[in-house]
Design a protein around this motif. Structure first.
Motif, short mmCIF file in Angstrom:
data_model
loop_
_atom_site.label_atom_id
_atom_site.label_comp_id
_atom_site.label_asym_id
_atom_site.label_seq_id
_atom_site.Cartn_x
_atom_site.Cartn_y
_atom_site.Cartn_z
N TYR A 120 39.35 42.74 34.94
CA TYR A 120 39.52 43.11 36.34
C TYR A 120 38.17 43.64 36.84
CZ TYR A 120 44.40 42.21 35.77
OH TYR A 120 45.59 41.57 35.53
N CYS B 148 35.59 44.85 39.98
CA CYS B 148 35.49 45.47 41.29
C CYS B 148 34.10 45.16 41.85
CB CYS B 148 35.68 46.97 41.14
SG CYS B 148 35.43 47.93 42.64
N GLN C 261 33.17 51.12 36.60
CA GLN C 261 34.60 50.91 36.42
C GLN C 261 35.04 51.60 35.13
OE1 GLN C 261 34.38 46.29 37.65
NE2 GLN C 261 36.49 47.05 37.40
N TRP D 38 38.57 43.75 44.81
CA TRP D 38 39.03 43.59 43.43
C TRP D 38 39.21 42.10 43.16
CZ3 TRP D 38 39.51 47.10 39.55
CH2 TRP D 38 39.55 48.46 39.88
N CYS E 197 37.73 52.17 40.07
CA CYS E 197 36.45 51.61 40.53
C CYS E 197 35.72 52.64 41.38
CB CYS E 197 36.68 50.34 41.33
SG CYS E 197 35.19 49.71 42.16
N LEU F 3 43.35 50.40 41.02
CA LEU F 3 44.26 49.25 40.95
C LEU F 3 45.34 49.59 39.94
CD1 LEU F 3 44.81 46.20 41.68
CD2 LEU F 3 43.48 45.63 39.65
#
Lengths: 117, 115
Positions: A90, A92, A6, A34, A23, A77
């Motif tokens: 965040y 993935c 990521q 996600w 990602c 994203l």
């Protein structure tokens, strides 16, 4: 072999700016997820991609959030007009398949730490 | 609505102790229950998982106990070591689901194993 990667690993932005998080899933994995990890909310599902099918967006918290997956591999994203409550990690994850009858292990990336000032 | 409740939020044990982390779920459609281990700065990694057709599963020092009627499951770590210090998450998903196996996570337990 290479795991889920990521980028960026950290992102600091100002309220109201747009951000893009990337990602790279494990090669050959058709399912991509996600998740968001935030204080007080734990880990929550955001969106799911399976191959070239339409994504399951049921976990997206608002229409400021969107995601795409190009060529069935890399996913981005995007958070528009960021708010302070968007600050979180965040994550993935990818798996070999997300289809009926199989439970494939989800392999997580290290996450992107987003801080909205 | 929190569909998977996890307790305790934090736990401190001495080396060699047996920490126990408990989870309870609400959705009876869940049929896959994994535990993830997360170290600081890393993403969660699958530790062990169970399906509801068995009441216990053991892998090395890690054991899941599952009570389908009570809708509860727990993680036991035998002979805990300082290297086990991490955050542990229980999760649940629907295995037989055309819409994917998205995970519903518990709130996490921060475990510290003292030397």
């Amino acid at each position: 072999g290479a795991g889920v990667s990521q980028s960026p690993s950290n992102k600091v932005t100002e309220k109201g700016k747009d951000v893009e998080l990337r990602c790279d899933p494990i090669s050959g994995h058709t399912a991509l997820y996600w998740y968001r990890q935030s204080l007080g909310q734990g880990l929550e599902f955001l969106i799911y991609f399976q191959g070239n099918s339409a994504p399951d967006k049921s976990g997206l918290p608002s229409d400021r959030f969107s995601a795409e997956r190009t060529g069935g591999s890399v996913s981005t994203l995007t958070i528009q007009r960021t708010q302070q409550e968007d600050s979180a990690v965040y994550l993935c994850a990818s798996s070999a398949s997300g289809t009926s009858g199989f439970v494939e292990t989800q392999y997580f990336g290290p996450g992107t730490r987003l801080l909205v000032l | 609505q929190q569909q998977v409740k996890q307790s305790p939020q934090s736990l401190i044990v001495q080396k060699g102790g047996i920490p126990i982390i408990n989870c309870a779920y609400e959705n009876t459609a869940f049929d896959y229950f994994p535990w993830y281990q997360q170290f600081p700065g890393k993403g969660p990694a699958l530790l062990i998982a169970i399906r509801p057709d068995v009441s216990e599963k053991k892998e090395g020092r890690f054991t899941i106990s599952f009570n389908k009627s009570a809708k509860q499951f727990s993680l036991h770590i035998m002979d805990s070591q300082p290297g086990d210090s991490a955050t542990y998450f229980c999760a649940a998903s629907r295995a037989n689901n055309n819409a994917g196996n998205m995970l519903t996570f518990g709130g996490g337990t921060r475990l510290m194993v003292k030397p």
